[in-house]
Design an enzyme around this catalytic site. Structure first.
Site, PDB file in Angstrom:
ATOM      1  N   LYS A 115       0.810  -1.225   0.000  1.00  0.00           N
ATOM      2  CA  LYS A 115       0.000   0.000   0.000  1.00  0.00           C
ATOM      3  C   LYS A 115       0.840   1.270   0.000  1.00  0.00           C
ATOM      4  O   LYS A 115       0.439   2.287  -0.564  1.00  0.00           O
ATOM      5  CB  LYS A 115      -0.958  -0.006   1.180  1.00  0.00           C
ATOM      6  N   GLU A 199      -2.907   7.497   8.220  1.00  0.00           N
ATOM      7  CA  GLU A 199      -3.790   8.250   7.331  1.00  0.00           C
ATOM      8  C   GLU A 199      -4.774   9.027   8.178  1.00  0.00           C
ATOM      9  O   GLU A 199      -5.118   8.596   9.288  1.00  0.00           O
ATOM     10  CB  GLU A 199      -4.594   7.295   6.422  1.00  0.00           C
ATOM     11  N   HIS A 234     -14.963  -3.449   7.754  1.00  0.00           N
ATOM     12  CA  HIS A 234     -14.236  -2.820   6.637  1.00  0.00           C
ATOM     13  C   HIS A 234     -14.274  -3.684   5.389  1.00  0.00           C
ATOM     14  O   HIS A 234     -13.404  -3.599   4.537  1.00  0.00           O
ATOM     15  CB  HIS A 234     -12.775  -2.508   7.002  1.00  0.00           C
ATOM     16  N   ARG A 292      -6.761  -7.124  -9.780  1.00  0.00           N
ATOM     17  CA  ARG A 292      -7.405  -8.420 -10.056  1.00  0.00           C
ATOM     18  C   ARG A 292      -8.858  -8.161 -10.408  1.00  0.00           C
ATOM     19  O   ARG A 292      -9.339  -7.043 -10.288  1.00  0.00           O
ATOM     20  CB  ARG A 292      -7.354  -9.285  -8.807  1.00  0.00           C
TER      21      ARG A 292
HETATM   22  P1  ADP Z   1     -13.225  -7.238  -3.238  1.00  0.00           P
HETATM   23  O1  ADP Z   1     -12.258  -6.176  -2.793  1.00  0.00           O
HETATM   24  O2  ADP Z   1     -12.813  -7.996  -4.441  1.00  0.00           O
HETATM   25  O3  ADP Z   1     -14.607  -6.774  -3.297  1.00  0.00           O
HETATM   26  P2  ADP Z   1     -12.644  -8.446  -0.730  1.00  0.00           P
HETATM   27  O4  ADP Z   1     -12.016  -7.185  -0.270  1.00  0.00           O
HETATM   28  O5  ADP Z   1     -13.649  -9.084   0.208  1.00  0.00           O
HETATM   29  O6  ADP Z   1     -13.344  -8.310  -2.116  1.00  0.00           O
HETATM   30  O7  ADP Z   1     -11.462  -9.443  -1.016  1.00  0.00           O
HETATM   31  C1  ADP Z   1     -11.538 -10.422  -2.033  1.00  0.00           C
HETATM   32  C2  ADP Z   1     -11.050 -11.735  -1.524  1.00  0.00           C
HETATM   33  O8  ADP Z   1      -9.690 -11.651  -1.186  1.00  0.00           O
HETATM   34  C3  ADP Z   1     -11.781 -12.207  -0.307  1.00  0.00           C
HETATM   35  O9  ADP Z   1     -11.930 -13.576  -0.426  1.00  0.00           O
HETATM   36  C4  ADP Z   1     -10.828 -11.823   0.821  1.00  0.00           C
HETATM   37  O10 ADP Z   1     -11.038 -12.669   1.925  1.00  0.00           O
HETATM   38  C5  ADP Z   1      -9.500 -12.053   0.158  1.00  0.00           C
HETATM   39  N1  ADP Z   1      -8.367 -11.242   0.641  1.00  0.00           N
HETATM   40  C6  ADP Z   1      -7.899 -10.099   0.138  1.00  0.00           C
HETATM   41  N2  ADP Z   1      -6.780  -9.687   0.756  1.00  0.00           N
HETATM   42  C7  ADP Z   1      -6.527 -10.602   1.719  1.00  0.00           C
HETATM   43  C8  ADP Z   1      -5.503 -10.756   2.711  1.00  0.00           C
HETATM   44  N3  ADP Z   1      -4.478  -9.895   2.842  1.00  0.00           N
HETATM   45  N4  ADP Z   1      -5.579 -11.809   3.524  1.00  0.00           N
HETATM   46  C9  ADP Z   1      -6.582 -12.695   3.397  1.00  0.00           C
HETATM   47  N5  ADP Z   1      -7.555 -12.611   2.476  1.00  0.00           N
HETATM   48  C10 ADP Z   1      -7.536 -11.592   1.636  1.00  0.00           C
HETATM   49  P1  ADP Z   2      -8.337  -3.368   2.247  1.00  0.00           P
HETATM   50  O1  ADP Z   2      -7.065  -3.685   1.543  1.00  0.00           O
HETATM   51  O2  ADP Z   2      -8.494  -4.101   3.515  1.00  0.00           O
HETATM   52  O3  ADP Z   2      -9.505  -3.443   1.325  1.00  0.00           O
HETATM   53  P2  ADP Z   2      -8.644  -0.456   2.098  1.00  0.00           P
HETATM   54  O4  ADP Z   2      -7.530   0.538   2.186  1.00  0.00           O
HETATM   55  O5  ADP Z   2      -9.239  -0.666   0.774  1.00  0.00           O
HETATM   56  O6  ADP Z   2      -8.149  -1.845   2.717  1.00  0.00           O
HETATM   57  O7  ADP Z   2      -9.770   0.000   3.124  1.00  0.00           O
HETATM   58  C1  ADP Z   2     -10.878  -0.814   3.424  1.00  0.00           C
HETATM   59  C2  ADP Z   2     -11.999   0.036   4.018  1.00  0.00           C
HETATM   60  O8  ADP Z   2     -11.557   0.725   5.199  1.00  0.00           O
HETATM   61  C3  ADP Z   2     -12.506   1.135   3.098  1.00  0.00           C
HETATM   62  O9  ADP Z   2     -13.472   0.679   2.216  1.00  0.00           O
HETATM   63  C4  ADP Z   2     -13.088   2.122   4.121  1.00  0.00           C
HETATM   64  O10 ADP Z   2     -14.345   1.676   4.582  1.00  0.00           O
HETATM   65  C5  ADP Z   2     -12.106   2.024   5.260  1.00  0.00           C
HETATM   66  N1  ADP Z   2     -11.036   3.041   5.168  1.00  0.00           N
HETATM   67  C6  ADP Z   2      -9.834   2.891   4.582  1.00  0.00           C
HETATM   68  N2  ADP Z   2      -9.077   4.003   4.686  1.00  0.00           N
HETATM   69  C7  ADP Z   2      -9.821   4.900   5.373  1.00  0.00           C
HETATM   70  C8  ADP Z   2      -9.605   6.245   5.842  1.00  0.00           C
HETATM   71  N3  ADP Z   2      -8.449   6.892   5.629  1.00  0.00           N
HETATM   72  N4  ADP Z   2     -10.616   6.858   6.520  1.00  0.00           N
HETATM   73  C9  ADP Z   2     -11.771   6.204   6.765  1.00  0.00           C
HETATM   74  N5  ADP Z   2     -12.028   4.951   6.378  1.00  0.00           N
HETATM   75  C10 ADP Z   2     -11.087   4.286   5.686  1.00  0.00           C
END
Ligand code: ADP
Ligand code: ADP
Ligand code: MG
Length: 452
Positions: A115, A199, A234, A292
């Site tokens: 990230k 952040e 989240h 992906r």
């Molecule tokens: P999308 O972002 O595609 O809508 P998700 O955020 O739920 O869906 O993640 C997609 C899939 O990847 C899920 O099955 C989630 O559990 C898995 N996944 C993503 N990142 C990780 C991680 N760092 N560790 C475990 N599972 C992950």
């Molecule tokens: P992941 O890899 O687990 O999907 P993301 O960075 O995409 O992580 O964040 C997942 C969720 O966390 C976002 O959809 C949002 O709901 C929350 N989030 C992430 N960053 C912030 C932020 N700076 N402030 C508030 N909510 C956040």
């Protein structure tokens, strides 16, 4: 492309298989010991056991997957989502063995899988990122100063985090140094990578993301945005396109930013650029890019009348981006409802077990992506997603009305599901108004789960 190995399981394995049928490519499927009776396996030309039930021994075993591909005459691998889909080493290893990895170049996966590197890449492309600070734990005074400058509450994020894990909110200054050290130790334990960053924690906030598709030579097609603000832990539970929240000006600016980022990376295949949008100001900020196909890709497919997975296969086969994708224009409104084996009364804890009954609706504008049948046992080893119900309407009101009807016709017995919560979300005035932010579902959960 002679033959494709589908290196995944569950609904996404079924989804990729359908795309293979559409483009006319034979496919091989894999399974772990827990998955040996999966109903989709007989559809493949061959199905190969790649190891024991634990993901590390099977679906995450890159060597077993590559050996299987080579041994069954496959010249391409589709990784689906999760598992190895965002593993740069796996993508590179495929290419090293002369196997086409259906997805982006391994460098793109490497950059965005980290990230911090992703943030740097977005900034370099002129894309707004959340105000933040790269943490150096040996210089805590600098972290404290940066924290003060950004303003509390703050969010600590693990650079290698994902799937809603590796995030922690810090409400006040006095907690910051302890929280940083704990978050870093947790990140080391969970992701084998201790790097964390700060952040600004924006609240209330909406999650809006842009679907892009690149040809690998710098040409980027954008397929609009998806609103994914109905979340638990989240993680997304309901997604829709277009977003009911952003103005046309914000939409245009966000799509331009995502396209710019894709162009700067000469991005190849399907990708999603995720943003958060400040509910009060409509200011938007890049949070990460997923390199992906995403769980919620069908809402885009419904609105744009395209097949993103088939397009990935065509591109990987050297045929370029399909003309249908280049010419795609949005029409209508689609909503996806994730039907998981989870108990909303217990913080959405997974509830694997025997599915006694499983009935899904069908009809005009209703799509169900699933791998589950009545009588099937869900393994505790894997993700709890059972099915995705996607509903297309002429406009948002129509899509909600049709969703209410479709959700009424979903029947699952044997395992707990959030179906009743989803029905109440569909009926909720706040959802209808299109204003729900990422904290809404958890805030309203007591009400959404109260006996009727
Ligand atoms: P999308 O972002 O595609 O809508 P998700 O955020 O739920 O869906 O993640 C997609 C899939 O990847 C899920 O099955 C989630 O559990 C898995 N996944 C993503 N990142 C990780 C991680 N760092 N560790 C475990 N599972 C992950
Ligand atoms: P992941 O890899 O687990 O999907 P993301 O960075 O995409 O992580 O964040 C997942 C969720 O966390 C976002 O959809 C949002 O709901 C929350 N989030 C992430 N960053 C912030 C932020 N700076 N402030 C508030 N909510 C956040
Ligand atoms: Mg994300």
């Amino acid at each position: 492309m002679r033959k494709l190995l589908i290196a995944n399981r569950g609904e996404i394995a079924v989804r990729v298989a359908r795309a293979c049928q559409v483009v006319g490519v034979p496919y091989v499927m894999v399974y772990s010991e827990a998955d040996r009776d999966m109903p989709y396996l007989p559809t493949a030309e061959r199905a190969v056991c790649i190891g024991p039930s634990a993901p590390a021994a099977s679906y995450l075993n890159s060597q077993a997957l590559i050996t299987t591909a080579l041994g069954t005459g496959c010249d391409a691998i589709h990784p689906g989502y999760g598992f190895l889909s965002e593993n740069a080493d796996f993508a590179a290893s495929c290419e090293g063995h002369g196997i086409t990895f259906v997805g982006p170049r391994s460098e793109s996966i490497g950059t965005m899988g980290d990230k911090l590197a992703g943030r740097a890449c977005a900034m370099a492309a002129g894309v707004p990122v959340v105000p933040g600070h790269d943490v150096d734990l040996t210089d805590l005074p600098a972290c404290l100063a940066a924290g003060r400058a950004i303003g509390f509450p703050l969010l600590i994020k693990a650079s290698a985090g994902g799937g809603g894990r590796g995030m922690r909110v810090v409400d006040e200054e006095s907690q910051l140094t302890d929280a940083l050290q704990q978050a870093s130790a947790e990140a080391q334990a969970a992701f084998a990578d201790a790097r964390v960053y700060l952040e600004r924690y924006i609240n209330p906030v909406h999650h809006v993301e842009v679907q892009i598709f690149g040809d690998g030579d710098g040409k980027i097609i954008e397929l609009g945005e998806r609103e994914c603000s109905v979340q638990r832990r989240h993680q997304k539970l309901v997604e829709e396109s277009p977003s009911p929240v952003i103005s046309d000006a914000t939409r245009t600016a966000m799509i331009t930013a995502a396209t710019q980022l894709g162009e700067s990376m000469r991005y190849r295949s399907a990708g999603t650029v995720e943003f958060i949008v400040d509910s009060n100001t409509q200011a938007f900020y890049f949070i990460e890019m997923n390199t992906r196909i995403q769980v919620e890709h069908p809402v885009t497919e419904m609105v744009y009348h395209v097949d993103l997975v088939a397009a990935q296969l065509s591109l990987a086969a050297g045929e370029g981006i399909p003309a249908s994708l280049r010419a795609a224009r949005p029409r209508g409104h689609a909503i996806e409802w994730r039907i998981t084996a989870e108990d909303p009364l217990r913080q959405f804890l997974p509830t694997p077990g025997l599915v006694d009954e499983f009935d899904m609706p069908a009809g005009d504008g209703v799509r169900v992506d699933t791998f589950v049948r009545a009588g099937q046992r869900l393994s505790p080893y894997y993700d709890s997603l059972m099915a995705k119900l996607i509903v297309l309407g002429a406009d948002r009101d129509d899509a909600i009305n049709r969703s209410i009807d479709a959700l009424m016709h979903c029947r699952v017995a044997g395992v707990a599901t959030p179906l009743d919560v989803l029905r109440r979300v569909a009926e909720a005035p706040a959802f209808r108004a299109g204003t729900v932010h990422t904290g809404w579902l958890e805030h309203e959960l007591a009400e959404l789960t109260a006996p009727r």
